[in-house]
Design an enzyme around this catalytic site. Structure first.
Site, short mmCIF file in Angstrom:
data_model
loop_
_atom_site.label_atom_id
_atom_site.label_comp_id
_atom_site.label_asym_id
_atom_site.label_seq_id
_atom_site.Cartn_x
_atom_site.Cartn_y
_atom_site.Cartn_z
N ASN A 91 69.51 39.20 54.67
CA ASN A 91 68.07 38.77 56.18
C ASN A 91 68.97 39.04 57.30
O ASN A 91 68.70 38.52 57.95
CB ASN A 91 66.91 38.20 55.55
CG ASN A 91 66.29 38.22 54.34
OD1 ASN A 91 66.20 37.41 53.83
ND2 ASN A 91 65.97 39.09 54.09
N ILE A 98 68.74 38.19 62.61
CA ILE A 98 67.98 37.23 61.55
C ILE A 98 66.96 37.88 61.37
O ILE A 98 66.08 37.89 61.91
CB ILE A 98 68.42 35.97 61.70
CG1 ILE A 98 69.48 35.83 62.14
CG2 ILE A 98 67.99 35.05 60.53
CD1 ILE A 98 69.63 33.93 62.19
N CYS A 99 66.76 38.57 59.82
CA CYS A 99 65.56 39.58 59.68
C CYS A 99 64.48 37.49 58.60
O CYS A 99 64.68 37.48 58.20
CB CYS A 99 65.31 40.01 58.92
SG CYS A 99 63.56 40.89 58.55
N LEU A 100 63.89 36.95 59.69
CA LEU A 100 63.33 35.93 59.40
C LEU A 100 62.07 35.63 60.20
O LEU A 100 61.69 36.19 61.19
CB LEU A 100 63.76 34.54 60.13
CG LEU A 100 63.66 33.32 59.21
CD1 LEU A 100 63.49 33.29 57.90
CD2 LEU A 100 64.22 32.45 60.41
#
Length: 156
Positions: A91, A98-100
């Protein structure tokens, strides 16, 4: 440094800057385990942070640096957060972004800096390979956890 920062914020008080001062005080008074963060010397809108790899994980012993950039829309809009340290994680993009979900479509003004950093620390150990930012890391995590763990250790 803190006194100078307080004086600077008092002169340029906006809702975002006041909130960031509260976040900073809270982070200093009651820091979550394995997390550290503070504004840059002369800019409350730019923060440096460190997340220590959680014990008994492939990240154990690692020290990971992040940069957070806040806008005047904070806390109504999330900050831009990226890892400065190189990371191999499903992620985390190559540029450190950041893929959150809480940094995107699940953002809420109730999240403060401590919550953001705690969520990122948790993401290290509990990636979401179904929403990959790094397809190689996602594939390794899903198909060959031993290889994934070997590559994450390389970055510690």
């Amino acid at each position: 440094m803190i006194l100078l920062l307080l004086l600077m914020v008092a002169r340029m008080s906006t809702p975002a800057r006041k909130r960031l001062m509260r976040d900073f005080k809270r982070l200093q008074q009651d820091p979550p385990a394995g997390i550290s963060g503070a504004p840059q010397d002369n800019n409350i809108m730019l923060w440096n942070a460190v997340i220590f790899g959680p014990d008994d994980t492939p990240w154990d012993g690692g020290t990971f640096k992040l940069a957070l950039q806040f806008s005047e829309d904070y806390p109504n809009k999330p900050p831009t957060v990226r890892f400065v340290s190189r990371m191999f994680h499903p992620n985390i993009y190559a540029d450190g972004s950041i893929c959150l979900d809480i940094l995107q479509n699940q953002w809420s003004p109730i999240y403060d800096v401590a919550a953001i950093l705690t969520s990122i620390q948790s993401l290290l150990c509990d990636p979401n390979p179904n929403s990959p930012a790094n397809s190689e890391a996602a594939r390794a995590f899903s198909e060959n956890i031993r290889e994934y763990n070997r590559k994450t250790v390389k970055y510690n």
